[in-house]
Design a protein around this motif. Structure first.
Motif, PDB file in Angstrom:
ATOM      1  N   SER A  17     -21.919 -11.612 -43.164  1.00  0.00           N
ATOM      2  CA  SER A  17     -21.326 -12.055 -41.902  1.00  0.00           C
ATOM      3  C   SER A  17     -21.063 -10.834 -41.023  1.00  0.00           C
ATOM      4  CB  SER A  17     -20.001 -12.784 -42.169  1.00  0.00           C
ATOM      5  OG  SER A  17     -19.051 -11.876 -42.701  1.00  0.00           O
ATOM      6  N   LEU A  18     -20.699 -11.097 -39.767  1.00  0.00           N
ATOM      7  CA  LEU A  18     -20.330  -9.993 -38.874  1.00  0.00           C
ATOM      8  C   LEU A  18     -19.072  -9.290 -39.363  1.00  0.00           C
ATOM      9  CD1 LEU A  18     -21.071 -11.528 -35.353  1.00  0.00           C
ATOM     10  CD2 LEU A  18     -22.338  -9.734 -36.542  1.00  0.00           C
ATOM     11  N   LYS A  19     -18.188 -10.019 -40.022  1.00  0.00           N
ATOM     12  CA  LYS A  19     -16.979  -9.407 -40.577  1.00  0.00           C
ATOM     13  C   LYS A  19     -17.342  -8.369 -41.642  1.00  0.00           C
ATOM     14  CE  LYS A  19     -12.519 -10.649 -42.529  1.00  0.00           C
ATOM     15  NZ  LYS A  19     -11.658 -11.743 -42.949  1.00  0.00           N
ATOM     16  N   ASP A  20     -18.301  -8.680 -42.499  1.00  0.00           N
ATOM     17  CA  ASP A  20     -18.757  -7.723 -43.506  1.00  0.00           C
ATOM     18  C   ASP A  20     -19.356  -6.486 -42.843  1.00  0.00           C
ATOM     19  OD1 ASP A  20     -18.018  -9.473 -45.537  1.00  0.00           O
ATOM     20  OD2 ASP A  20     -20.054 -10.257 -45.814  1.00  0.00           O
ATOM     21  N   LYS A  21     -20.165  -6.721 -41.810  1.00  0.00           N
ATOM     22  CA  LYS A  21     -20.776  -5.608 -41.089  1.00  0.00           C
ATOM     23  C   LYS A  21     -19.709  -4.724 -40.447  1.00  0.00           C
ATOM     24  CE  LYS A  21     -23.433  -4.634 -36.925  1.00  0.00           C
ATOM     25  NZ  LYS A  21     -24.192  -5.212 -35.828  1.00  0.00           N
ATOM     26  N   ARG A  22     -18.726  -5.331 -39.795  1.00  0.00           N
ATOM     27  CA  ARG A  22     -17.662  -4.559 -39.137  1.00  0.00           C
ATOM     28  C   ARG A  22     -16.910  -3.689 -40.128  1.00  0.00           C
ATOM     29  NH1 ARG A  22     -16.910  -9.313 -36.031  1.00  0.00           N
ATOM     30  NH2 ARG A  22     -15.251  -9.964 -37.418  1.00  0.00           N
ATOM     31  N   ARG A  23     -16.696  -4.204 -41.335  1.00  0.00           N
ATOM     32  CA  ARG A  23     -15.996  -3.419 -42.363  1.00  0.00           C
ATOM     33  C   ARG A  23     -16.776  -2.148 -42.688  1.00  0.00           C
ATOM     34  NH1 ARG A  23     -17.137  -2.868 -47.317  1.00  0.00           N
ATOM     35  NH2 ARG A  23     -18.492  -4.678 -47.390  1.00  0.00           N
ATOM     36  N   VAL A  24     -18.083  -2.280 -42.876  1.00  0.00           N
ATOM     37  CA  VAL A  24     -18.933  -1.136 -43.203  1.00  0.00           C
ATOM     38  C   VAL A  24     -18.991  -0.156 -42.031  1.00  0.00           C
ATOM     39  CG1 VAL A  24     -21.312  -0.444 -43.727  1.00  0.00           C
ATOM     40  CG2 VAL A  24     -20.315  -2.424 -44.873  1.00  0.00           C
ATOM     41  N   VAL A  25     -19.220  -0.671 -40.829  1.00  0.00           N
ATOM     42  CA  VAL A  25     -19.348   0.174 -39.642  1.00  0.00           C
ATOM     43  C   VAL A  25     -18.047   0.904 -39.345  1.00  0.00           C
ATOM     44  CG1 VAL A  25     -19.704   0.135 -37.133  1.00  0.00           C
ATOM     45  CG2 VAL A  25     -21.251  -1.129 -38.634  1.00  0.00           C
TER      46      VAL A  25
END
Length: 96
Positions: A17-25
């Motif tokens: 999800s975008l939430k997972d991506k935001r965590r990594v970024v």
């Protein structure tokens, strides 16, 4: 004045999800800023949850210093565990 600009594209295969991506970024942005004193922003592909494009900028007094610092940043990014470096572009601008 010398300005170094590094653009990196990351593949985040584990992001569901975008939430997972935001965590990594966000983790990467914070680490690069803290350890290398560079400015980092997500500049493209914000709505794609498995790809991130980041812009990294550095202001320096000399081209060799700027090149060395951005090379260190790139080495740090290459060995990330939550993503894969897909592509990068480096540009150094020198002014009066």
């Amino acid at each position: 004045m010398v300005i170094g600009v590094l653009q990196i594209e990351l593949s985040i295969e584990g992001a569901a999800s975008l939430k997972d991506k935001r965590r990594v970024v966000l983790s990467l942005k914070d680490r690069l800023h803290r350890e290398h004193q560079v400015s980092v922003a997500e500049i493209d592909m914000q709505d794609v949850h498995r790809t991130a494009v980041l812009g990294i900028a550095l202001v320096s007094t000399s081209v060799p210093h700027c090149q060395s610092m951005l090379d260190r940043v790139l080495d740090k990014v290459r060995f990330g565990r939550d993503y894969v470096l897909s592509d990068h572009q480096l540009e150094i601008l020198s002014g009066q």
